[in-house]
Write an enzyme that holds these catalytic residues in place. Structure first.
Site, mmCIF file in Angstrom:
data_model
loop_
_atom_site.group_PDB
_atom_site.id
_atom_site.type_symbol
_atom_site.label_atom_id
_atom_site.label_comp_id
_atom_site.label_asym_id
_atom_site.label_seq_id
_atom_site.Cartn_x
_atom_site.Cartn_y
_atom_site.Cartn_z
ATOM 1 N NE ARG A 48 -3.948 0.400 2.313
ATOM 2 C CZ ARG A 48 -4.900 0.103 3.468
ATOM 3 N NH1 ARG A 48 -4.921 0.854 4.418
ATOM 4 N NH2 ARG A 48 -5.926 -0.550 2.942
ATOM 5 C CE LYS A 62 4.551 -0.095 0.335
ATOM 6 N NZ LYS A 62 4.021 0.120 1.611
#
Lengths: 268, 223
Positions: A48, A62
């Site tokens: 997120r 990420k």
């Protein structure tokens, strides 16, 4: 001019003083963890990205590859993480071609910490760096101000307290790969469900001695979108307009069409 | 020198109401949060005031709770003074306004929505601002996801800025049937939960008809 531009620094300061707030940056407001096992090391992250309390990206990656055998997970300012890891992967590639050796994890760590310390925390990258090299497997964390930590398991980001609660209660020495993968994904899930800035899926990367690194994109997907109850197609003619028409443009020279998309780069 | 701030940021997620010809719906998620932490995944924000009236008040939770207590007291005194006569929603709405404006210079930090059945048998939705300005409306959203929910309601309930392709005239607002309205509520909240981090866990829907009250619950994402 090389380096970052500080042209608008004083202007932005005075704007801020007069009450004009700066725009929100995209934050990865994240849960990231790393954990060693008896044949290598694992990195894991949620997916997120947020802008304030709004989800900016529901499935962002990420986990960044610095070198084939060195990966890192980033928390903090999304753009700083993207750029600093992109920069470092280039530097490591050049360095390994110059030396004729596979890059070492401490090389990436030292170079990154020198870069971040130079910018005194203004480059908001908070990283967990993991990899295997000729000296063994390694796991480090790196804060935006330049400080580093070493450990058998590490967590960073706004969900790090949730993740650490799992790691502290379930980590043990000599984990197998499968146990470590389970532990890491469970730690990320703790962040996903208990920290509002973390969410969506779990990505996971396994870096093993003598094997190619393996990125498991969407390793766990516990938050799938539910089927909508209705469909929301509009009939043609729903949107009003003033008038319909068309205009014909004549292009006098072929060169008019060939305006380069990179024109902006040519301005010195 | 910092001063004590009487307002906090603990809050419920979001709520939404739709009025129909013979029903009214009030829905809200059950997540309660402070900052980036979840306080509760199971905190109902729909208060049953009695007399067929239901209220949500999004904003600062302590004020929301106090407003509900104030209203219950008012309704109780109304019953004592008027031989248990049922308080109509129009009167309850005016009472809410009086309570809110009574605190004009130390307001309750809330955006209340009230539903009930009006005297003529139609479903009624009343919405308020923190100082008491109020109106009866076909639909209303409040709370953290109100910016996401309200345009969806404008588009799907009032058909704002849409033409009827057959006639070319502005699309007429039809009275929604109950099932369509409930489906809209579900889609609105699953959508809001996708993009608003404070919305999630469970969707609670109160459906009001002439036959009584029905409460329904649906799972939302929990991340």
């Amino acid at each position: 001019m090389a380096g970052l531009s500080f042209d608008n620094y004083r202007r932005n300061k005075s704007l801020e003083a007069s009450g004009v707030l700066p725009p929100k940056t995209t934050s990865t407001g994240t849960t990231i963890v790393g954990c060693k096992f008896n044949g290598g090391v694992i990195l894991s992250a949620d997916t997120r990205a947020t802008a304030g309390m709004v989800v900016a990206d529901k499935n962002c990656l990420k986990l960044h590859r610095l070198a084939p055998n060195i990966w890192c997970a980033g928390a903090g300012t999304a753009s700083d993480n993207d750029k600093v890891t992109e920069l470092e992967s280039s530097q490591l590639e050049i360095h390994s071609q110059w030396t004729g050796r596979a890059p070492r994890v401490v090389t990436a760590l030292t170079h990154l910490k020198q870069h971040l310390f130079k910018y005194q925390g203004h480059v908001g990258a908070y990283l967990i760096i993991a990899g295997v090299d000729v000296t063994g497997s390694h796991l480090f964390s790196l804060h935006a101000h330049g400080s580093t930590d070493v450990g058998p398991y590490l967590a960073l980001g706004s969900g790090s307290m949730a993740a650490l609660s799992v790691l502290e209660s379930k980590w043990k020495e000599d984990l197998t790969k499968e146990e470590a993968m389970e532990l890491c994904s469970e730690a990320i899930m703790a962040g996903v469900f208990n920290d509002l800035a973390s969410g969506s899926n779990v990505d996971l990367c396994v870096i093993e001695k003598g094997k190619p690194s393996r990125l498991h994109r969407g390793y766990k997907q516990p938050n799938q979108r539910l089927q909508k109850q209705r469909n929301y197609n509009f009939d043609i003619g729903t949107t009003s307009y003033f008038e319909a028409g068309s205009e014909v443009f004549y292009i006098s020279k072929q060169s008019d069409l060939e305006t380069s998309a990179m024109e902006v780069d040519q301005v010195s | 020198m910092s001063r004590f701030n009487p307002y906090g940021d603990s809050s419920g997620g979001s709520s939404l109401a739709i009025a129909g010809a013979d029903f009214a719906i009030l829905a809200g998620d059950t997540r309660h949060s402070t900052g980036f932490s979840i306080d509760s995944r199971d905190q109902s924000q729909i208060a049953d005031l009695g007399d067929g009236l239901f209220l949500t008040s999004n904003g600062f939770s302590a004020d929301a709770k106090q407003l509900v207590d104030d209203l219950r007291t008012q309704i109780k005194w109304y019953h004592h003074n008027n031989n248990d006569h049922k308080l109509s929603i129009s009167a309850a709405a005016r009472t809410t306004m009086m309570l809110l404006y009574g605190k004009r210079f130390f307001p309750y930090y809330v955006n209340p929505i009230m539903i009930g059945m009006a005297d003529d048998g139609t479903g009624a939705v009343y919405s308020f601002d923190p100082l008491g300005s109020y109106d009866r409306e076909p639909s209303r959203a409040a709370g953290h996801a109100s910016e996401l929910l309200m345009p969806f309601l404008d588009n799907q309930v009032t058909f704002a800025n849409q033409l009827d392709p057959q006639t070319g005239e502005p699309r007429k607002r039809l009275d929604l049937d109950l099932q369509t309205a409930v489906d809209l509520v579900k889609d609105a909240f699953t959508g809001a939960a996708e993009r608003q981090v404070q919305v999630g866990d469970t969707l609670e829907i109160v459906i009001l008809t002439k036959d009584g009250v029905d409460r329904q619950y649906y799972d939302l994402r929990r991340d």
